[in-house]
Design a protein around this motif. Structure first.
Motif, PDB file in Angstrom:
ATOM      1  N   VAL A 119       0.825  -1.227  -0.183  1.00 20.94           N
ATOM      2  CA  VAL A 119      -0.083  -0.045   0.039  1.00 20.94           C
ATOM      3  C   VAL A 119       0.886   1.341   0.108  1.00 20.94           C
ATOM      4  O   VAL A 119       0.615   2.280  -0.615  1.00 20.94           O
ATOM      5  CB  VAL A 119      -1.083  -0.028   1.041  1.00 20.94           C
ATOM      6  N   ARG A 120       1.926   1.254   0.652  1.00 26.98           N
ATOM      7  CA  ARG A 120       2.816   2.269   0.731  1.00 26.98           C
ATOM      8  C   ARG A 120       3.282   2.734  -0.618  1.00 26.98           C
ATOM      9  O   ARG A 120       3.562   3.946  -1.216  1.00 26.98           O
ATOM     10  CB  ARG A 120       3.993   2.155   1.681  1.00 26.98           C
ATOM     11  N   GLU A 140       3.006   5.995  -2.860  1.00 25.55           N
ATOM     12  CA  GLU A 140       4.050   6.703  -3.379  1.00 25.55           C
ATOM     13  C   GLU A 140       3.872   6.941  -4.966  1.00 25.55           C
ATOM     14  O   GLU A 140       4.300   7.874  -5.472  1.00 25.55           O
ATOM     15  CB  GLU A 140       5.345   6.067  -3.219  1.00 25.55           C
ATOM     16  N   GLU A 141       3.333   5.925  -5.650  1.00 28.18           N
ATOM     17  CA  GLU A 141       3.244   5.946  -7.026  1.00 28.18           C
ATOM     18  C   GLU A 141       1.965   6.680  -7.525  1.00 28.18           C
ATOM     19  O   GLU A 141       1.440   6.853  -8.707  1.00 28.18           O
ATOM     20  CB  GLU A 141       3.082   4.649  -7.843  1.00 28.18           C
ATOM     21  N   GLU A 142       1.199   7.400  -6.489  1.00 29.94           N
ATOM     22  CA  GLU A 142      -0.135   8.108  -6.683  1.00 29.94           C
ATOM     23  C   GLU A 142      -1.214   7.299  -7.196  1.00 29.94           C
ATOM     24  O   GLU A 142      -1.947   7.821  -8.305  1.00 29.94           O
ATOM     25  CB  GLU A 142       0.069   9.320  -7.798  1.00 29.94           C
ATOM     26  N   LEU A 190      -3.190   2.108   8.532  1.00 25.01           N
ATOM     27  CA  LEU A 190      -3.900   3.648   8.018  1.00 25.01           C
ATOM     28  C   LEU A 190      -2.970   4.474   7.864  1.00 25.01           C
ATOM     29  O   LEU A 190      -2.945   5.355   6.623  1.00 25.01           O
ATOM     30  CB  LEU A 190      -4.900   4.174   9.051  1.00 25.01           C
ATOM     31  N   ASP A 191      -1.877   4.721   8.370  1.00 21.52           N
ATOM     32  CA  ASP A 191      -0.627   5.725   8.167  1.00 21.52           C
ATOM     33  C   ASP A 191      -0.110   5.367   6.921  1.00 21.52           C
ATOM     34  O   ASP A 191       0.412   6.267   6.211  1.00 21.52           O
ATOM     35  CB  ASP A 191       0.362   5.845   9.194  1.00 21.52           C
ATOM     36  N   TYR A 192       0.230   3.938   6.505  1.00 18.90           N
ATOM     37  CA  TYR A 192       0.802   3.552   5.313  1.00 18.90           C
ATOM     38  C   TYR A 192       0.131   4.124   3.989  1.00 18.90           C
ATOM     39  O   TYR A 192       0.466   4.035   2.953  1.00 18.90           O
ATOM     40  CB  TYR A 192       1.011   2.297   5.241  1.00 18.90           C
ATOM     41  N   ARG A 210      -4.314  10.241  -1.007  1.00 21.63           N
ATOM     42  CA  ARG A 210      -3.978   9.741   0.397  1.00 21.63           C
ATOM     43  C   ARG A 210      -2.301   9.640   0.474  1.00 21.63           C
ATOM     44  O   ARG A 210      -1.853   8.733   0.589  1.00 21.63           O
ATOM     45  CB  ARG A 210      -4.399   8.846   0.966  1.00 21.63           C
ATOM     46  N   PRO A 211      -1.551  10.792   0.390  1.00 13.50           N
ATOM     47  CA  PRO A 211      -0.243  10.739   0.027  1.00 13.50           C
ATOM     48  C   PRO A 211       0.364   9.823   1.400  1.00 13.50           C
ATOM     49  O   PRO A 211      -0.016  10.439   2.438  1.00 13.50           O
ATOM     50  CB  PRO A 211       0.389  11.978  -0.186  1.00 13.50           C
ATOM     51  N   PRO A 212       1.516   9.134   1.332  1.00 16.01           N
ATOM     52  CA  PRO A 212       2.170   8.586   2.653  1.00 16.01           C
ATOM     53  C   PRO A 212       2.813   9.647   3.546  1.00 16.01           C
ATOM     54  O   PRO A 212       3.096   9.324   4.582  1.00 16.01           O
ATOM     55  CB  PRO A 212       2.998   7.396   2.026  1.00 16.01           C
ATOM     56  N   VAL A 213       3.409  10.752   2.607  1.00 14.57           N
ATOM     57  CA  VAL A 213       4.289  11.715   3.240  1.00 14.57           C
ATOM     58  C   VAL A 213       3.250  12.881   3.015  1.00 14.57           C
ATOM     59  O   VAL A 213       2.938  13.371   2.066  1.00 14.57           O
ATOM     60  CB  VAL A 213       5.491  11.877   2.614  1.00 14.57           C
TER      61      VAL A 213
END
Length: 216
Positions: free
Chosen positions: A63-64, A68-70, A91-93, A123-126
């Motif tokens: 999922v991360r 990251e790949e949008e 959920l954070d990932y 839902r960007p990881p960063v």
């Protein structure tokens, strides 16, 4: 609706494929993380049901990587990892929902339909804004490219401000979500002061009668 099921337990997967098909879903199943990521990238699925503990690659990594790949395809974690920190990590990932085994099939279907009713949203990881960069999964924070150490409460306060940006966060909402309290919001004001000293006073604006927001 097309569902990708990434699950390595054969009996569980067989039951889920049969059950979801009876509810009108078209289900593809893969049994390892590497195949799951490949299918998720190129399969054009409407939703993914994803285990965490998988051979080859964990569900967290899948999922991360997608975020990251949008790739914002809705993801529901279905897992035996039932701790509150496990759920928070999922959920954070970048997952949209989290359901633990054993589970109600009726609830699973209801949650899938609820996710499918939403418009896919980034839902960007960063999280990044105003020269700030915050990674919810690793609790790493940068200000203008430099690492900054924050206390847990300072971190969660900044995370809420970043997630709300450019809108403002209400003091009462911050008190409830970060401290689990209601009433006196003085503690929010104190921690905003702490945070301003670490990231720069001008980065957090006061919205009179409401709360705080990050500067544009």
């Amino acid at each position: 609706m097309r569902v990708l099921l990434v699950e390595d337990e054969v009996r569980m997967a067989t039951a889920l494929v049969r059950g979801l098909a009876s509810e009108g879903f078209v289900v593809d199943h893969v049994a390892d993380g590497t195949s799951g990521l490949e299918a998720a990238r190129f399969g054009g699925y409407d939703i993914i049901v994803l285990d965490i503990m998988l051979p080859g690659m964990s569900g967290y990594t899948i999922v991360r990587t997608l975020r990251e790949e949008e790739n914002w395809v809705p993801v529901l974690f279905l897992t035996a990892k039932n701790g509150e920190y496990d759920e928070a990590d999922g959920l954070d990932y970048g997952a949209d929902d989290y359901l633990t085994k054993p589970f109600s099939f009726v609830v699973l279907v209801a949650r899938l339909r609820a996710l499918l009713r939403r418009d896919p949203a980034p839902r960007p990881p960063v999280l990044e804004a105003a020269g700030l960069r915050l990674d919810p999964a690793t609790h790493h924070v940068e200000v203008d490219g430099a690492d900054v150490d924050l206390s847990p409460r300072e971190f969660f306060l900044l995370e809420h401000l970043l997630r709300a940006h450019p809108a403002a966060c209400n003091k009462d909402e911050l008190l409830d979500r970060i401290w689990g309290e209601t009433g006196d919001t003085n503690v929010v004001e104190v921690y905003v002061g702490y945070l301003r000293r670490k990231i720069g006073r001008a980065r957090i604006e006061t919205v009179r009668g409401h709360g705080y927001r990050l500067a544009q």
